[in-house]
Design an enzyme around this catalytic site. Structure first.
Site, PDB file in Angstrom:
ATOM      1  N   GLY A  40     -88.454 -17.395 -27.738  1.00  0.00           N
ATOM      2  CA  GLY A  40     -87.042 -17.085 -27.455  1.00  0.00           C
ATOM      3  C   GLY A  40     -86.373 -18.225 -26.707  1.00  0.00           C
ATOM      4  O   GLY A  40     -85.234 -18.599 -26.998  1.00  0.00           O
ATOM      5  N   GLY A  99     -96.059 -15.595 -25.531  1.00  0.00           N
ATOM      6  CA  GLY A  99     -96.365 -16.506 -24.425  1.00  0.00           C
ATOM      7  C   GLY A  99     -96.184 -17.960 -24.807  1.00  0.00           C
ATOM      8  O   GLY A  99     -96.621 -18.869 -24.097  1.00  0.00           O
ATOM      9  N   LYS A 112     -94.348 -23.937 -26.873  1.00  0.00           N
ATOM     10  CA  LYS A 112     -95.015 -24.597 -25.743  1.00  0.00           C
ATOM     11  C   LYS A 112     -96.276 -23.844 -25.356  1.00  0.00           C
ATOM     12  O   LYS A 112     -96.429 -22.644 -25.620  1.00  0.00           O
ATOM     13  CB  LYS A 112     -94.080 -24.709 -24.527  1.00  0.00           C
ATOM     14  CG  LYS A 112     -93.651 -23.378 -23.882  1.00  0.00           C
ATOM     15  CD  LYS A 112     -94.592 -22.852 -22.816  1.00  0.00           C
ATOM     16  CE  LYS A 112     -94.211 -21.444 -22.375  1.00  0.00           C
ATOM     17  NZ  LYS A 112     -95.227 -20.676 -21.750  1.00  0.00           N
ATOM     18  N   ASP A 141     -88.161 -21.314 -19.071  1.00  0.00           N
ATOM     19  CA  ASP A 141     -88.791 -22.288 -19.976  1.00  0.00           C
ATOM     20  C   ASP A 141     -87.783 -23.081 -20.788  1.00  0.00           C
ATOM     21  O   ASP A 141     -88.168 -24.018 -21.496  1.00  0.00           O
ATOM     22  CB  ASP A 141     -89.692 -21.562 -21.002  1.00  0.00           C
ATOM     23  CG  ASP A 141     -90.835 -20.824 -20.353  1.00  0.00           C
ATOM     24  OD1 ASP A 141     -91.287 -21.253 -19.281  1.00  0.00           O
ATOM     25  OD2 ASP A 141     -91.281 -19.821 -20.936  1.00  0.00           O
TER      26      ASP A 141
END
Ligand code: C5P
Length: 310
Positions: A107, A103, A15, A141
């Site tokens: 993960g 960033g 992302k 996230d």
């Protein structure tokens, strides 16, 4: 106990944050966010198979920096989904392409993929909302990577609703091998703000960005891309400024860090411009690695069912 399927391969994207507005830290240490996520087509593959005991292995050029222990977020994810359910252990294999500590939520992406994979292997048929609840506990996230596309994030990033968008956007990513720790970048953001004495506003999504997305207008999007963590990321890793300047010099419509960095994302007019930009950056020796990606793309999805147990 349900009979587990033979195993599945799940593909999950990275992302970027088209917008990342950060408020003052909350009592729990997290920062309230107004963010717009976009999933882009750099993919990790996560294979979940029934096994005698819980385990995880990580492959690919970037594997060395990912823990293959109980600390691995994808392993934590399958164990979290198993809690309270009568299911047998699974093994998780991660084939990494998404930069580690870049960033781009690598993960978190693997954790989202592991949830989708384990749900399929165990035949749970979980509702999306159920997976999102488990995902939210794993990381800010993770819920977004279940769905992908383009979405507005709030809370600490874990509350997501789809955004109305048109068209496809073309990105060039410049990776830096140093890696930046997310908590360190947020802490630097707080420190710089305290030092400057500037007022910190309650984060809100910006209307110009949302209307640029609704119109699918790349020029307007370029004007609206914004990230509060750009300044602190550059403060910790000053060469990011040179990377961004090089991008603008060579025709990027806008540049900023992805999430908390250190990957720098550059918006291009179209695919041909993105290729030209990559050639120019490569000739200048900018960054450590370059990648081209488009967004939005779908989130974690089963792409293959395996024929037998691993
Ligand atoms: O949620 P996640 O595990 O990805 O967050 C990693 C770290 O990033 C947190 O421990 C926290 O230091 C920082 N963070 C934050 N505010 C957020 C998201 C992350 O301070 N909204």
């Amino acid at each position: 106990m349900s009979t587990p399927g033979p195993g599945v391969v799940v593909r999950v994207p990275a992302k970027v944050n088209l917008e990342l507005r950060v408020g003052e830290p909350r009592d729990d240490g997290f920062h309230p966010l107004a963010t717009v996520y976009q999933a882009v087509d750099l993919y990790d593959e996560v294979t979940v198979t029934p096994a005698d005991r819980w385990g995880v292995e990580v492959h690919g050029e970037r594997a060395a920096d990912v823990p293959s222990t109980d600390d691995n977020l994808a392993l934590k994810a399958v164990k979290a989904l198993a809690r309270g359910r009568s299911v047998s252990p699974v093994h998780v294999r991660i084939d990494k392409t998404i930069p580690v500590a870049g960033g781009m939520a690598g993960g978190s992406a693997d954790a989202a993929a592991a949830l989708v994979g384990a749900d399929a292997v165990w035949g749970l048929g979980c509702e999306r909302g159920e997976l999102e609840k488990v995902a939210a506990r794993l990381g800010s996230d993770v819920p977004f990577l279940l769905t992908g596309g383009t979405a507005l994030g709030s809370g600490r990033g874990e509350q997501v609703v789809p955004a109305l968008t048109q068209g496809t956007f073309h990105w060039v990513f410049v990776m830096h091998h140093e890696g930046l720790s997310t908590p360190a970048v947020y802490a630097e953001c707080d420190r710089l703000r305290e030092e400057s004495g500037d007022e910190v506003f309650v984060p809100e999504h910006s209307e110009p960005l949302l209307s640029a997305l609704r119109a699918g207008d790349v020029g307007l999007l370029a004007l609206a891309v914004y990230n509060d963590l750009e300044l602190p990321a550059c403060s910790l890793l000053p060469r990011l400024r040179d990377t961004m300047a090089a991008g603008l010099r060579h025709g990027a419509l806008c540049t900023t860090v992805s999430g908390s960095g250190p990957t720098v994302m550059m918006l291009a007019q179209d695919k041909a411009s993105a290729m030209d930009l990559m050639v120019a950056l490569s000739a200048d020796g900018v960054g450590d690695e370059l990648a081209y990606g488009v967004g939005p793309v779908a989130g974690a999805q089963v792409v293959r069912e395996l024929g037998g147990t691993a």
